[in-house]
Design a protein around this motif. Structure first.
Motif, PDB file in Angstrom:
ATOM      1  N   ASP A  91       0.856  -1.185   0.000  1.00 28.69           N
ATOM      2  CA  ASP A  91       0.000   0.000   0.000  1.00 28.69           C
ATOM      3  C   ASP A  91       0.889   1.230   0.000  1.00 28.69           C
ATOM      4  O   ASP A  91       1.847   1.314   0.780  1.00 28.69           O
ATOM      5  CB  ASP A  91      -0.882   0.018   1.251  1.00 28.69           C
ATOM      6  CG  ASP A  91      -1.966  -1.031   1.207  1.00 28.69           C
ATOM      7  OD1 ASP A  91      -2.918  -0.832   0.446  1.00 28.69           O
ATOM      8  OD2 ASP A  91      -1.866  -2.038   1.932  1.00 28.69           O
TER       9      ASP A  91
ATOM     10  N   VAL B 140      -1.809   0.038  -4.606  1.00 28.21           N
ATOM     11  CA  VAL B 140      -1.058  -1.147  -4.192  1.00 28.21           C
ATOM     12  C   VAL B 140      -0.007  -1.345  -5.284  1.00 28.21           C
ATOM     13  O   VAL B 140      -0.333  -1.724  -6.406  1.00 28.21           O
ATOM     14  CB  VAL B 140      -1.972  -2.376  -4.048  1.00 28.21           C
ATOM     15  CG1 VAL B 140      -1.150  -3.588  -3.667  1.00 28.21           C
ATOM     16  CG2 VAL B 140      -3.070  -2.104  -3.030  1.00 28.21           C
TER      17      VAL B 140
ATOM     18  N   CYS C  26       2.960  -0.862   5.283  1.00 28.15           N
ATOM     19  CA  CYS C  26       2.577  -2.271   5.338  1.00 28.15           C
ATOM     20  C   CYS C  26       1.051  -2.338   5.465  1.00 28.15           C
ATOM     21  O   CYS C  26       0.393  -1.377   5.856  1.00 28.15           O
ATOM     22  CB  CYS C  26       3.265  -2.978   6.504  1.00 28.15           C
ATOM     23  SG  CYS C  26       2.690  -2.462   8.131  1.00 28.15           S
ATOM     24  N   ARG C  27       0.486  -3.469   5.119  1.00 25.37           N
ATOM     25  CA  ARG C  27      -0.973  -3.649   5.145  1.00 25.37           C
ATOM     26  C   ARG C  27      -1.533  -3.384   6.550  1.00 25.37           C
ATOM     27  O   ARG C  27      -2.563  -2.764   6.703  1.00 25.37           O
ATOM     28  CB  ARG C  27      -1.307  -5.063   4.666  1.00 25.37           C
ATOM     29  CG  ARG C  27      -2.750  -5.440   4.703  1.00 25.37           C
ATOM     30  CD  ARG C  27      -3.572  -5.225   3.510  1.00 25.37           C
ATOM     31  NE  ARG C  27      -2.938  -5.269   2.222  1.00 25.37           N
ATOM     32  CZ  ARG C  27      -3.549  -4.821   1.135  1.00 25.37           C
ATOM     33  NH1 ARG C  27      -4.760  -4.357   1.210  1.00 25.37           N
ATOM     34  NH2 ARG C  27      -2.956  -4.861  -0.021  1.00 25.37           N
ATOM     35  N   LYS C  28      -0.817  -3.853   7.581  1.00 25.07           N
ATOM     36  CA  LYS C  28      -1.298  -3.660   8.952  1.00 25.07           C
ATOM     37  C   LYS C  28      -1.345  -2.180   9.313  1.00 25.07           C
ATOM     38  O   LYS C  28      -2.332  -1.698   9.861  1.00 25.07           O
ATOM     39  CB  LYS C  28      -0.415  -4.406   9.936  1.00 25.07           C
ATOM     40  CG  LYS C  28      -0.904  -4.266  11.362  1.00 25.07           C
ATOM     41  CD  LYS C  28      -0.059  -5.021  12.351  1.00 25.07           C
ATOM     42  CE  LYS C  28      -0.641  -4.791  13.737  1.00 25.07           C
ATOM     43  NZ  LYS C  28       0.240  -5.189  14.782  1.00 25.07           N
TER      44      LYS C  28
ATOM     45  N   SER D 242      -4.178  -0.458   7.587  1.00 27.27           N
ATOM     46  CA  SER D 242      -5.484  -0.805   8.152  1.00 27.27           C
ATOM     47  C   SER D 242      -5.781  -0.028   9.434  1.00 27.27           C
ATOM     48  O   SER D 242      -6.931   0.060   9.849  1.00 27.27           O
ATOM     49  CB  SER D 242      -5.570  -2.311   8.424  1.00 27.27           C
ATOM     50  OG  SER D 242      -4.752  -2.662   9.517  1.00 27.27           O
TER      51      SER D 242
END
Length: 92
Positions: free
Chosen positions: A2, A38, A68-70, A73
């Protein structure tokens, strides 16, 4: 990964061209001068090189913020979130 891409470009035609390149790379406009996409490492390098050529000798800047994705989010917002459509953007 991302990636948030933001820019501050005062020249209307250059700003419009940068936005179109970001859209061509599959990025989504999240604010008038901010995109999310992305992008794998190779794609991000190609995009950065293309934008560097466009910006050469021009005033302004483009910034990439990989996340990072985390981390992505965990983003938080205040106020109404909406997708900015191209017809919502005015170029003066």
């Amino acid at each position: 990964m991302d990636t948030i891409i933001i820019y501050d470009i005062s020249e209307n035609s250059l700003r419009t061209r940068v936005a179109k390149v970001l859209l061509d790379y599959g990025c989504i406009r999240i604010q008038k001068s901010a995109f999310w996409g992305v992008l794998n490492h190779n794609t991000q390098d190609k995009l950065r090189l293309r934008l560097e050529r466009m910006m050469q000798g021009k005033e302004g800047n483009i910034q990439f913020y990989p996340m990072c994705r985390k981390c992505f989010s965990l983003k938080e917002s205040i106020g109404e979130i909406y997708e900015v459509k191209e017809e919502d953007v005015s170029v003066f």
